[in-house]
Design a protein around this motif. Structure first.
Motif, mmCIF file in Angstrom:
data_model
loop_
_atom_site.group_PDB
_atom_site.id
_atom_site.type_symbol
_atom_site.label_atom_id
_atom_site.label_comp_id
_atom_site.label_asym_id
_atom_site.label_seq_id
_atom_site.Cartn_x
_atom_site.Cartn_y
_atom_site.Cartn_z
ATOM 1 N N GLN A 648 41.317 22.549 10.898
ATOM 2 C CA GLN A 648 41.309 23.170 9.582
ATOM 3 C C GLN A 648 42.729 23.583 9.207
ATOM 4 N N TYR A 649 42.935 23.687 7.890
ATOM 5 C CA TYR A 649 44.249 24.132 7.424
ATOM 6 C C TYR A 649 44.078 25.205 6.354
ATOM 7 N N GLU A 650 45.132 25.990 6.195
ATOM 8 C CA GLU A 650 45.206 27.003 5.136
ATOM 9 C C GLU A 650 46.458 26.712 4.307
ATOM 10 N N ASP A 651 46.277 26.685 2.984
ATOM 11 C CA ASP A 651 47.409 26.505 2.071
ATOM 12 C C ASP A 651 47.754 27.884 1.520
ATOM 13 N N TRP A 659 40.341 28.599 4.502
ATOM 14 C CA TRP A 659 40.525 27.528 5.502
ATOM 15 C C TRP A 659 39.652 26.349 5.116
ATOM 16 N N MET A 662 39.953 19.692 7.658
ATOM 17 C CA MET A 662 40.924 18.632 7.420
ATOM 18 C C MET A 662 40.509 17.325 8.088
ATOM 19 N N LEU A 676 50.031 14.784 5.561
ATOM 20 C CA LEU A 676 50.197 15.994 4.762
ATOM 21 C C LEU A 676 50.516 15.652 3.309
ATOM 22 N N TYR A 682 51.440 24.809 5.011
ATOM 23 C CA TYR A 682 50.344 24.574 5.933
ATOM 24 C C TYR A 682 50.348 25.554 7.107
ATOM 25 N N SER A 683 49.148 26.015 7.467
ATOM 26 C CA SER A 683 48.892 26.610 8.784
ATOM 27 C C SER A 683 47.645 25.919 9.325
ATOM 28 N N PHE A 684 47.629 25.620 10.621
ATOM 29 C CA PHE A 684 46.521 24.879 11.226
ATOM 30 C C PHE A 684 45.806 25.725 12.279
ATOM 31 N N PRO A 700 46.036 30.689 14.593
ATOM 32 C CA PRO A 700 46.711 29.730 13.708
ATOM 33 C C PRO A 700 48.044 29.270 14.291
ATOM 34 N N GLN A 703 53.589 28.194 10.483
ATOM 35 C CA GLN A 703 53.506 27.589 9.150
ATOM 36 C C GLN A 703 54.450 26.392 9.049
#
Length: 1291
Positions: A648-651, A659, A662, A676, A682-684, A700, A703
């Motif tokens: 998963q990612y967070e923008d 989240w 992805m 990307l 991005y944070s994963f 996480p 970034q």
């Protein structure tokens, strides 16, 4: 019997036959209740060890216990001479024992050191103990010595000697420092078996002044300390590296001796630099598997329980990088004497023979000598019945009083063995030692052993019997040498009473035992492997089948240990439940079902699973403009393999805190390359998935930001919608922040009319998803594009989307509408298509609306709702189905588009012809009688034309649901009922009814009904054979008939087997009849007194559908039902409960003719009359006249008629028949008397019942007027017969 039979020469084996299961030295049982007074020579039962080291601080106790009959006396020798216990006040011999207690307080223990031997004797012989060597334990002090410091160069080898003082037993050696801490040992520094400390090479760290050797003496628990040793290590001339050489044992070869059965320890300590490694092997052989081990850093080889095969050469090899060296140790195995066959006690009858054997071995071979009662046999008195051959003592023709104890001594240089064996000469009748009536219980197919331990001299012979039949040694039964009867595979047929008989020349003795063969305990439903989630419930089943006489217990184990003491574990009668399962509950669970005879067990694993632990250690590598590689470490699986990882990612730029999934990768992978988008922060994070579920998210990653770029996609889902006749609306799906690829996102919207030479109209919009274009022609095609643009440029060329401006309603209705009626339920409609120019949009089709105006047969209460059919735009003809016959319809048609419906066509009216009628309504059966019933109905709800009549059919149905012959009736249209006569009683009928019009018959309705049972067939109980019928009873109370409502109905639907239930009730019974469509083999009638708590009474029906319940009590109410049951006797179908009331009993008139006293009286009167008649005959023959004759003459009646039986008169004689016999007055079988020419008789003039005879037999009666006749001829009277009638019948 031949006393020199072979068993005489089998030594101790003979005694095994005498004394049951005893396999040790045989002895005479001394149970006073069984063998009280039986003599026995002494036998040593307990003695101190041969080598007895004593503690000088405690009293000396030398054990010597023996038994015999009479009880033996004891004496001692010390150092080979008699030890007078009574003369030494410090020595006490325990009562009835030979055990010595020596008080050494105030004395030195050394004074009592020596070799002791105990002698136990009675009148039948003397037994000897071993030679017991008494020695005092010693812990001497270290001799004073001056220990000089030791100086050694670094790298050289070194030996620090301990040399402790000699103690008894030898001390235990260990090395420590001044702080009482053990000195560290390793492959370089180690302690030898003799206690010395060896250094293979010295290091500077070995420089110290507190090398102290300690000696611990185990008996006194004292520790002696050697003076500290100082070691000075010099480094001015260190030794160089060198190949190994042996420090202990020195040289290339050495020898070690060990006794058989002892523990062998071989030692090799090597000098060398670097420190050598030691390995062991056996020359020409292998080290003994399971009995060898290495100690002291491989420097010591230890072999336990040495055997002769352990002798030979052993090689120890020392090796370092400069070379190797080996040492050969030759092991010699010697053996102290050991028994091959120790002498066994021997019991002989007078004049029997026997043999004492003494076989021993050792290395070297031991010397065997014999003694008698402690005296060497060569020095004892001569006995002609005794001789020695090959080391064995042969006894023959022994005599009473020759009992003795023989000693066998086997010795070599390493030890000796002393064995006592008595010879007892007895004459005893058989005795069975096994308890009487003992019950042996075994499990089927297991081995059964029935004991018959016996004693007797001569040796008793044992014979076995089962239930009085002899048991022979063979495949089924095995009789062992100790007389135990074995059944190798016991089965229930082997259960019973067994008798063993012991017999010898002095008598017989029998004993009874019993064998019970039980069913085995078997687990039928075993626990199964369970995989459960944490915090859930796990349940294991363990159901068992066992013998009903055995009560099994249940034990649950976890990993072969007791269950934890935890309330979460619930043990049921046949299950184990674990609630709130935790990780530590995982393991192997075993169910053990025990009885007193056997057990069965079964196991199953419990695996506790849960979501995997979250991945850890997220790392971003291979960073590029539009991609990055993510790597992680999986967490613990928790017993369920990881199936996949979810990334998963967070923008944080566009949607912080959200989240988004992805991608997913296989559970076997721990890295993934991620594509990307531009302009995203991005944070994963990673989640793991197994069968239980998703793990918690990982922490996480750091970034990772991507640079902005022009859009790479345009808005999706672009649509052109005409919302009104003069506009169109353009809609699209906006790009997400992730898709914008940069700041300043806008949408370029362009449109133009299709197929027209026209420029594109455009405008830019931001943060919207639609735009409305106005001023457009109605339903005109347009081309539209929507393109994304940001501060870094436009997106890709957009696709052209085609759409239309808004529609308007059609302006014209379909024309030339025609309807063609096909039959009463179908018509064909057709029309002309409307011109497309009048549609003002896209023609979607046509709507046909039609409705029923009215029925042509009757006035409808309210108009019907219109029905509507929709047809496609290319259809102009269709069928109208489902019309109602004989009705008037209205119809119109209209075109429609996306905007709505156009105008309707003019209404078209049409009519449908007649059809078949609907089913008759409310068919029912009424007025049920024995042979008739009435069927009623109502006219059909739907006539569908003019009704012309009805078709009625019926047929019987037998008990197996088979249909009988069918009968038909044609009925007029105005008929609503029919009466059926001449039906069969107690029969179920099925009825069919159809209504008719000119078009034919309509649907059939059916009904069923049952005629009432003929009560005359069941009213009177059957008369048993050989018994008279009961007299007729008064007219019964009219039966009460009850119904379950409705009384009759159609065949029950699927799933319901029972139909209607009828009952007919009389004074003491009820008749129940019912309808049933299921199988008849399991149908029962159940009844119970109303408002009673008694259980229901059940009576089997036996395949009929009518049943009579007998024995009901008058005036009581009962609840009755009919049920069907399955094979397990469970009710599967049942009727409703029927409440019946039995009428009260009417008082019955007592018939006097059936009373015993009256019958006896009538018999007496008849006999008396017979006697009188005989007298009359006699007098008549003599010519006598009777007064009655004169009276009859006065009446001038020419004939006297026989009188009627029912009038109570009898026949007389006429004048013309004076000399004829008396006419008989028998009545015909119909109970009437046929009249002759004259109707007159004595009855006409007098009461027949008042007639009397005087003493001479003449009839005396009063004449009176003629009586009127009674009932008409042939009618039976319900009155009881008169006494005269009874008499007349008798005559």
């Amino acid at each position: 019997m031949d006393r020199k039979r072979s068993c005489t020469l089998c030594g101790g084996a003979v005694m095994l036959l005498l004394l049951g299961h005893m396999t040790n030295a045989l002895e005479v049982p001394l149970d006073p209740k069984v063998l009280e007074g039986l003599p026995q020579p002494p036998t040593i039962t307990h003695q101190s060890p041969k080598d007895y080291i004593i503690d000088p601080r405690e009293n000396i106790i030398i054990h010597c216990e023996a038994k015999g009959k009479p009880h033996p006396s004891f004496s001692w020798t010390r150092n080979g001479t008699h030890f007078d216990v009574e003369k030494d006040s410090k020595v006490i011999m325990k009562p009835n024992s030979g055990t010595l207690v020596i008080d050494i307080s105030g004395e030195k223990a050394e004074a009592y050191e020596g070799v002791y031997q105990c002698i136990a004797r009675n009148e039948h012989g003397s037994a000897l103990s071993n030679n017991i060597v008494i020695r005092q334990s010693r812990s001497p002090l270290w001799s004073k010595e001056k220990v000089e410091p030791i100086t050694v160069q670094r790298g050289m080898s070194l030996v620090l000697q301990c040399r402790p003082p000699a103690g008894l037993p030898p001390p235990i050696i260990f090395w420590m420092d001044n702080n009482f801490q053990r000195l560290p040992q390793n492959s370089r520094v180690s302690q030898a078996l003799n206690g010395d400390l060896y250094f293979s090479n010295v290091l500077m760290d070995d420089n110290r002044n507190d090398y102290i050797c300690y000696a611990r003496f185990p008996h006194t628990q004292t520790i002696q300390q050697k003076q500290p040793i100082t070691v000075n290590v010099l480094d001015n001339s260190p030794s160089g590296e060198r190949a190994p050489t042996f420090m202990q044992p020195p040289g290339m070869h050495s020898t070690s001796m060990v006794l058989k059965g002892d523990t062998l320890q071989l030692e090799c300590i090597a000098d060398g630099l670097p420190t050598p490694d030691i390995s062991w092997s056996k020359v020409n052989g292998e080290l003994p598997s399971g009995r060898f081990s290495f100690h002291s850093f491989q420097k010591t080889l230890k072999i336990t329980e040495v055997t002769d095969a352990d002798g030979g050469d052993y090689r120890c090899l020392a090796r370092n990088r400069l070379g190797s060296n080996h040492h050969i140790i030759t092991v010699v195995v010697r053996a102290a004497p050991f028994w091959i066959s120790a002498p066994q006690n021997l019991i002989l009858a007078p004049k029997e023979s026997g043999m004492l054997t003494c076989r021993a071995d050792g290395n070297p071979k031991p010397t065997v000598t014999w003694s008698v009662n402690g005296i060497p046999i060569e020095n004892s008195h001569k006995d002609p019945s005794r001789k020695i051959e090959n080391g064995n003592i042969i006894l023959s023709d022994v005599q009473t009083g020759s009992s003795a104890v023989y000693q066998c001594n086997a010795s070599n240089e390493y030890g000796y063995l002393l064995g006592n064996a008595f010879v007892s000469v007895l004459a005893e009748p058989p005795r069975v030692l096994t308890p009487p009536n003992h019950v042996y219980s075994v499990i089927t197919n297991s081995r059964a052993l029935l004991d018959c331990a016996s004693f007797g001299s001569p040796l008793p012979k044992i014979t076995w019997f089962k239930n009085g039949q002899s048991v022979l040694d063979g495949d089924l039964y095995i009789i062992h040498k100790n007389n135990t009867l074995e059944i190798n595979v016991a089965r229930p047929v082997h259960s019973g009473k067994y008798t063993c008989i012991a017999s010898n020349s002095l008598g017989n003795k029998e004993n009874h035992v019993y064998l019970e063969v039980k069913e085995p305990t078997r687990i039928l439903r075993q626990p199964e492997y369970k995989v459960v989630q944490r915090n859930s419930v796990a349940e294991f089943e363990c159901k068992v089948k066992h013998d009903p006489t055995l009560i099994p217990s249940m034990i649950w184990l976890k990993d072969n240990m007791e269950l934890p003491d935890d309330s979460r574990f619930e043990v049921g009668s046949d299950s184990l439940t674990i609630r709130d399962v935790r990780e530590d509950d995982e393991g192997n669970y075993t169910c053990i079902r025990n009885t007193t005879l056997d057990q069965d067990s079964a196991s199953a694993m419990l695996t506790v699973v849960e979501q995997p632990d979250p991945p850890t250690d997220l790392e971003l590598t291979d960073q590029r403009e539009h991609s990055v590689r993510l790597t992680w470490t999986p967490g613990y699986e928790n017993n369920s393999p990881i199936q996949l990882f979810l990334i998963q990612y967070e923008d944080s730029l566009h949607k912080p805190g959200v989240w988004v999934n992805m991608t997913e990768v296989s559970g076997t992978r721990t890295t993934v390359n991620l594509e990307l988008s531009p302009y995203v922060y991005y944070s994963f994070r990673v989640l793991a998935l197994n069968e239980v579920g998703l793990s918690q998210p990982s922490a996480p990653s750091r970034q990772y930001r991507t640079n902005p770029a022009q859009p790479d996609v345009n808005p999706s889902d672009v649509e052109v919608i005409g919302t009104s006749p003069d506009s169109l609306t353009i809609t699209w799906k906006e790009l997400t922040g992730l898709e914008s690829n940069g700041p300043g996102l806008q949408y370029n919207v362009s449109w133009r009319q299709k197929d027209v030479d026209q420029q594109w109209n455009s405008l830019s919009l931001a943060n919207v998803s639609q735009y409305v274009v106005t001023g457009t022609p109605t339903f005109t095609p347009y081309e539209v594009t929507v393109q994304a643009v940001n501060d870094y440029g436009p997106g890709p060329t957009p696709e052209v989307v085609l759409g239309y401006s808004g529609e308007d309603l059609p302006t014209m209705a379909p024309e030339n509408v025609k309807v063609s009626v096909q039959n009463g339920t179908m018509a064909v409609v057709s029309w002309d298509a409307v011109p497309l120019s009048t549609v003002q949009g896209r023609l979607n089709g046509y709507k046909v609306s039609y409705w029923n105006l009215r029925s042509l047969h009757k006035q409808d209460p309210e108009p019907k709702k219109p029905q509507e059919l929709i047809f496609q735009e290319n259809e102009t003809e269709s069928l109208l189905l489902g019309l109602h016959p004989y009705s008037q319809y209205n119809l119109n048609i209209r075109a429609f588009n996306g905007k709505g419906d156009g105008p309707s066509s003019p209404n078209q009216i049409f009519e449908t012809p007649e059809g078949v009628p609907g089913p008759p309504a409310d068919l029912k059966v009424e007025n049920l009688n024995l042979d008739s019933l009435v069927v009623k109905w109502a006219p059909p709800v739907e006539y569908n034309g003019h009704l012309t009549g009805y078709l009625f059919k019926y047929q019987p149905i037998n008990t197996t649901d088979e249909l009988g012959p069918l009968k038909e009736l044609l009925l007029a249209a105005n008929e609503t009922s029919v009466t059926l006569d001449n039906l069969k009683h107690s029969t179920r009928y099925k009825f069919y009814l159809n209504a008719k019009t000119v078009k034919g018959y309509g649907p059939t309705v059916t009904e069923e009904g049952v005629t009432i049972m003929d009560e005359a067939l069941i009213r009177h109980p059957a008369v048993e054979a050989g018994k008279d019928s009961a007299p007729p009873t008064p007219p019964p109370t009219p039966p009460v008939t009850q119904f379950l409502q409705p009384p009759f109905h159609k065949a029950p639907p699927a799933g319901r087997m029972f139909g209607s239930v009828n009952s007919s009730v009389e004074e003491n019974h009820a008749v129940i009849s019912w309808e049933y469509s299921g199988p008849d083999r399991n149908v029962y009638v159940e009844y119970v007194v109303d408002n009673s708590k008694d259980p229901w009474k059940t009576e089997y029906v036996n395949g009929t559908r009518t049943y009579q319940i007998r024995g009901l009590k008058p005036g009581m109410s009962y609840r009755v039902r009919v049920v069907a049951k399955d094979h397990s006797d469970a009710t599967v179908h049942s009727t409703e409960e029927l409440l019946i009331t039995v009428p009260a009993m009417t008082s019955k008139q007592v018939d006097i003719a059936t009373q015993g006293w009256f019958i006896g009286l009538m018999c007496a009167i008849a006999l008396l009359i017979l006697v009188l008649l005989i007298v009359c005959f006699i007098k008549r023959n003599k010519g006598g006249k009777y007064p009655v004759k004169e009276k009859e003459d006065a009446h001038q009646d020419p004939e006297i008629q026989p009188m009627k039986d029912d009038d109570g008169t009898f026949g007389e004689y006429s004048d013309t028949e004076d000399h004829k016999p008396l006419k008989g007055s028998r009545t015909p079988s119909n109970g009437t008397v046929k009249k002759d020419d004259s109707d007159d008789s004595l009855v006409d003039y007098g009461e027949g019942g008042d007639g009397q005879f005087n003493e001479d037999g003449s009839f005396i009666g009063q004449y009176s007027g003629k009586k009127e006749k009674d009932t008409a001829e042939g009618n039976e009277s319900s009155e009881a017969p008169s006494p005269v009638n009874a008499m007349n019948s008798f005559v």
